[in-house]
Design an enzyme around this catalytic site. Structure first.
Site, PDB file in Angstrom:
ATOM      1  N   ASP A 165       0.853  -1.179   0.000  1.00 27.89           N
ATOM      2  CA  ASP A 165       0.000   0.000   0.000  1.00 27.89           C
ATOM      3  C   ASP A 165       0.894   1.236   0.000  1.00 27.89           C
ATOM      4  OD1 ASP A 165      -2.024  -1.810   0.184  1.00 27.89           O
ATOM      5  OD2 ASP A 165      -2.764  -1.163   2.144  1.00 27.89           O
ATOM      6  N   ASP A 171     -15.259  -2.805  -1.401  1.00 29.18           N
ATOM      7  CA  ASP A 171     -14.845  -2.546  -0.027  1.00 29.18           C
ATOM      8  C   ASP A 171     -16.101  -2.274   0.790  1.00 29.18           C
ATOM      9  OD1 ASP A 171     -12.257  -2.611  -1.114  1.00 29.18           O
ATOM     10  OD2 ASP A 171     -12.304  -0.452  -1.498  1.00 29.18           O
TER      11      ASP A 171
END
Length: 239
Positions: A8, A129
């Site tokens: 990330d 998500d």
């Protein structure tokens, strides 16, 4: 089941967030390409990249470290975060990315997902998500009234390569993945489902694999913290 080590990216560094909170980030490596090579040298088959700044900005922000990773290794990589138009999709695929992940636009502009999946077969995934089963967008900052399973089903005939399902409340918390919800989603659609959020031990990976429905799993913090040994995990999943 494929294990995707996660990188990330925030402000050019490899970080992990706690439950998607940009204010609760831990930097694990200031050289994301070197981090990618650590994962590759351990034997991973794929890399999972996220442009965290890009997810909020709505356009690529961490392009330089992503490009450095693509130059450093030939291992296939998928990228999400700030990819919201066909030009950006095409640009990344041209630069050697194996697969783009479309999240926010899957809710706001599903026609774009269909267009991209048709134009780039096998190279477009949908990122879903969710908090408590409901989809969140724009770097998880905005809640919607869209049900995660309904959204996944809406792309059944679109030709998307995979669905990456993240339980936001589990992400970065090292409390285990939501196996039940991920398995239920995988059973609801024919599209391969990749689990994300909370994978923190070899036992978690084995529980996901045991479902027999889940195509892959993403892990980040557990690999950085040493809670999961990547070589050991890869061997167990291949066995």
């Amino acid at each position: 089941m494929i294990l995707y080590p996660a990188i990330d990216l925030k402000d050019g560094n490899a970080v992990r967030l706690l439950r998607g909170d940009m204010e609760k980030s831990t930097t694990f490596n200031e050289d994301p390409a070197a981090q990618a090579m650590e994962f590759v040298n351990a034997g991973c088959e794929w890399l999972h990249l996220v442009d965290l700044n890009g997810a909020f900005a709505g356009e690529p922000v961490n392009a330089a470290p992503v490009e450095a990773i693509l130059k450093a290794t030939k291992t296939p990589a998928q990228l999400g975060g700030g990819i919201r138009d066909v030009a950006t999709i095409e640009g990344w695929l041209t630069k050697g990315l194996a697969r783009v992940i479309l999240g926010t636009v899957a809710v706001e502009n599903p026609a774009l997902v269909r267009e991209a999946a048709a134009a780039f077969p096998g190279q477009v995934a949908v990122g879903i998500d969710a908090r408590h089963g409901m989809v969140a967008t724009k770097g998880w900052a905005e809640e919607t009234d869209v049900n995660a399973t309904d959204l996944a089903r809406s792309f059944e005939d679109a030709g998307v390569a995979a669905i990456i399902y993240t339980d936001i409340n589990r992400d970065g918390a090292m409390q285990g993945p939501n196996v039940e919800a991920t398995d239920a989603l995988a059973r609801a659609v024919s599209i391969p489902v990749i689990a994300s959020g909370g994978v923190s031990s070899l036992a978690d990976l084995e529980a996901l694999k045991a479902c027999g429905t889940i195509a892959g799993a993403i892990s980040g913090r557990a690999l950085y913290d040493g809670a999961i040994d990547l070589k050991e995990a890869l061997a167990a999943l291949r066995g």
